[in-house]
Scaffold this motif. Structure first.
Motif, mmCIF file in Angstrom:
data_model
loop_
_atom_site.group_PDB
_atom_site.id
_atom_site.type_symbol
_atom_site.label_atom_id
_atom_site.label_comp_id
_atom_site.label_asym_id
_atom_site.label_seq_id
_atom_site.Cartn_x
_atom_site.Cartn_y
_atom_site.Cartn_z
ATOM 1 N N ALA A 168 35.626 9.682 21.198
ATOM 2 C CA ALA A 168 35.859 9.745 19.753
ATOM 3 C C ALA A 168 37.171 9.094 19.355
ATOM 4 N N ILE A 169 38.200 9.253 20.173
ATOM 5 C CA ILE A 169 39.537 8.751 19.825
ATOM 6 C C ILE A 169 39.766 7.328 20.326
ATOM 7 N N CYS A 170 39.316 7.049 21.531
ATOM 8 C CA CYS A 170 39.588 5.732 22.136
ATOM 9 C C CYS A 170 38.543 4.680 21.766
ATOM 10 N N LYS A 171 37.317 5.121 21.428
ATOM 11 C CA LYS A 171 36.263 4.175 21.057
ATOM 12 C C LYS A 171 35.538 4.677 19.801
ATOM 13 N N PRO A 172 36.285 4.819 18.709
ATOM 14 C CA PRO A 172 35.704 5.438 17.495
ATOM 15 C C PRO A 172 34.534 4.669 16.902
ATOM 16 N N LEU A 173 34.541 3.340 16.973
ATOM 17 C CA LEU A 173 33.472 2.545 16.374
ATOM 18 C C LEU A 173 32.150 2.696 17.125
ATOM 19 N N HIS A 174 32.225 3.041 18.394
ATOM 20 C CA HIS A 174 31.016 3.183 19.211
ATOM 21 C C HIS A 174 30.714 4.644 19.550
ATOM 22 N N TYR A 175 31.412 5.566 18.888
ATOM 23 C CA TYR A 175 31.317 6.989 19.241
ATOM 24 C C TYR A 175 29.884 7.520 19.165
ATOM 25 N N MET A 176 29.240 7.375 18.019
ATOM 26 C CA MET A 176 27.900 7.916 17.836
ATOM 27 C C MET A 176 26.867 7.186 18.697
ATOM 28 N N THR A 177 27.147 5.918 18.983
ATOM 29 C CA THR A 177 26.223 5.164 19.845
ATOM 30 C C THR A 177 26.311 5.654 21.280
ATOM 31 N N ILE A 178 27.541 5.862 21.759
ATOM 32 C CA ILE A 178 27.732 6.335 23.141
ATOM 33 C C ILE A 178 27.287 7.787 23.279
ATOM 34 N N MET A 179 27.769 8.640 22.372
ATOM 35 C CA MET A 179 27.458 10.071 22.445
ATOM 36 C C MET A 179 26.160 10.360 21.684
ATOM 37 N N ASN A 180 25.099 9.650 22.059
ATOM 38 C CA ASN A 180 23.815 9.856 21.383
ATOM 39 C C ASN A 180 23.166 11.155 21.860
ATOM 40 N N TRP A 181 22.038 11.477 21.237
ATOM 41 C CA TRP A 181 21.387 12.758 21.516
ATOM 42 C C TRP A 181 20.996 12.905 22.985
ATOM 43 N N TRP A 182 20.482 11.833 23.578
ATOM 44 C CA TRP A 182 20.034 11.904 24.968
ATOM 45 C C TRP A 182 21.188 12.132 25.924
ATOM 46 N N LEU A 183 22.315 11.508 25.667
ATOM 47 C CA LEU A 183 23.478 11.711 26.534
ATOM 48 C C LEU A 183 23.969 13.158 26.421
ATOM 49 N N ARG A 184 23.946 13.720 25.217
ATOM 50 C CA ARG A 184 24.357 15.113 25.040
ATOM 51 C C ARG A 184 23.463 16.046 25.856
ATOM 52 N N VAL A 185 22.149 15.791 25.804
ATOM 53 C CA VAL A 185 21.200 16.624 26.560
ATOM 54 C C VAL A 185 21.451 16.482 28.055
ATOM 55 N N ILE A 186 21.689 15.255 28.506
ATOM 56 C CA ILE A 186 21.957 15.012 29.932
ATOM 57 C C ILE A 186 23.230 15.721 30.366
ATOM 58 N N LEU A 187 24.274 15.621 29.548
ATOM 59 C CA LEU A 187 25.550 16.271 29.888
ATOM 60 C C LEU A 187 25.403 17.784 29.938
#
Length: 309
Positions: free
Chosen positions: A123-142
Motif C-alpha cells: 500500500a505504501i511502497c506501490k500505491p498505484l498497483h495496490y488493488m491490482t497486487i492485493m486482489n481478492w484471490w491473493l487475499r484468499v491465498i494469504l
C-alpha cells in the motif's frame, strides 16, 4: 491417550491461591474478556456490513479480530470460572486440546500479522498497483497460508507432546496447559524436546518478528519521497500495526525462545499475550483509524434509528 500415562487429569494452581485475590481475578478477567469479545466482534460486524471497508487492510483486520476473539476464548472462560473454585482441574484430553488451540490460533496470528505487514508494504511502497497486487484471490491465498501455517505448527507440537509419558505428580503451576509446564511433569528426559519447542515456537515468533521489522524499515525509508500528508497517514497506520506486533511478539519470544523451564513471571506474561493483547488490538486499530471510527459511529446511528422506529 498413551498407555504409559497414569495421569487422567491435571490440577491447575491458577494465577493465585489466595481466596480474596481469586475474587479480584474473577472480576478483572471477566471485564477484560467481555471487552475483548465485544470489541473484536464489533470490528468484524462493522467491516462486514460497511461496503466502504472493502480494502485488503480491512479484510485482514476483520480476520485478526476473529482470531483474537477465538484465541482469547481458548483459555479465558476456564480461567474465569476456575477463579471461583479452590480446586481447579482439567482432563488430560481437554489439556491437549487447550495446547492445540493455543498454538493453532497463536501461530495463525503470528503469520497473519506478517501478512498485514506485507499489505502495508504494498500500500505504501506501490500505491498505484495496490488493488491490482492485493486482489481478492491473493487475499484468499494469504489467508489459506495463515490457517495452514497455524495448523501445521500446532500439529507438529502435538505429535511430540502426546507421546510424552506422565506418571505424576499432576500439578501444573499455571492457569492453563502449555508446553513448558507440561514438560516439567514428564517422567522422562525432555531436554531434546525442550530444545525442539524453542526451535519450533521460538523460531516462528522470532523469524516473523525479524521479517516484520525489516519490512517496516523498508516502509519507513520509502516515506522520504512522499508528501507530508501521505507520510503522516502511513505512519499512523503503521504505528498501529507495530504496536500490536510488539505487544504480541515480545511476550511470546520471552516464553518460547529459551530452554524448557518455568519462571514465576510466566503466568503474568501468558495473561498478557492471551488476554490483554486481544483486548487492546481493537482499541488500537479503531482509535487510530478514522475510517473505522466513522463506520462504527454510523453503525450505531443506524441502530438508534431502527430502535426509535
Amino acid at each position: 491417550m498413551d498407555n504409559r500415562n497414569n495421569v487422567t487429569e491435571f490440577i491447575l494452581l491458577g494465577l493465585t491461591e489466595n481466596p480474596k485475590m481469586q475474587k479480584i481475578v474473577f472480576i478483572v478477567l471477566f471485564i477484560i474478556y467481555a471487552i475483548t469479545m465485544v470489541g473484536n466482534t464489533l470490528i468484524v460486524i462493522t467491516i462486514i456490513l460497511n461496503p466502504r471497508l472493502d480494502s485488503p487492510m480491512h479484510f485482514f483486520l476483520a480476520y485478526l479480530s476473529f482470531v483474537d476473539a477465538c484465541y482469547s476464548s481458548v483459555n479465558a472462560p476456564k480461567l474465569i470460572i476456575d477463579s471461583l473454585y479452590e480446586k481447579k482441574t482439567i482432563f488430560f484430553n481437554s489439556c491437549m486440546m487447550q495446547v492445540f488451540g493455543d498454538h493453532f490460533l497463536g501461530g495463525a496470528e503470528v503469520i497473519l500479522l506478517t501478512v498485514m505487514a506485507y499489505d502495508r508494504y504494498v500500500a505504501i511502497c506501490k500505491p498505484l498497483h495496490y488493488m491490482t497486487i492485493m486482489n481478492w484471490w491473493l487475499r484468499v491465498i494469504l489467508m489459506g497460508v495463515v490457517w495452514t501455517g497455524g495448523l501445521l505448527h500446532s500439529t507438529i507440537q502435538m505429535l511430540f507432546l502426546i507421546k510424552i509419558p506422565f506418571c505424576g505428580p499432576s500439578v501444573i503451576d499455571h492457569f492453563m496447559c502449555d508446553l513448558n509446564p507440561l514438560l516439567d511433569l514428564a517422567c522422562t528426559d525432555t531436554h531434546m524436546l525442550g530444545l525442539f519447542v524453542a526451535v519450533n515456537s521460538g523460531s516462528l515468533c522470532f523469524l516473523n518478528f525479524l521479517l516484520l521489522m525489516v519490512s517496516y524499515a523498508v516502509i519507513l525509508s520509502s516515506l522520504k519521497t512522499q508528501s507530508v500528508e501521505g507520510r503522516c497517514k502511513a505512519l499512523s497506520t503503521c504505528g498501529s500495526h507495530i504496536t500490536v506486533v510488539v505487544l504480541f511478539f515480545v511476550p511470546c519470544m520471552f516464553i518460547y525462545m529459551r530452554p524448557a523451564m518455568t519462571f514465576s513471571i510466566d503466568k503474568a506474561v501468558a495473561v498478557f499475550y492471551t488476554m490483554i493483547t486481544p483486548m487492546l488490538n481493537p482499541l488500537i486499530y479503531t482509535l487510530r483509524n478514522a475510517q473505522m471510527k466513522t463506520a462504527i459511529r454510523k453503525l450505531f446511528s443506524q441502530k438508534e434509528i431502527l430502535v426509535s422506529q
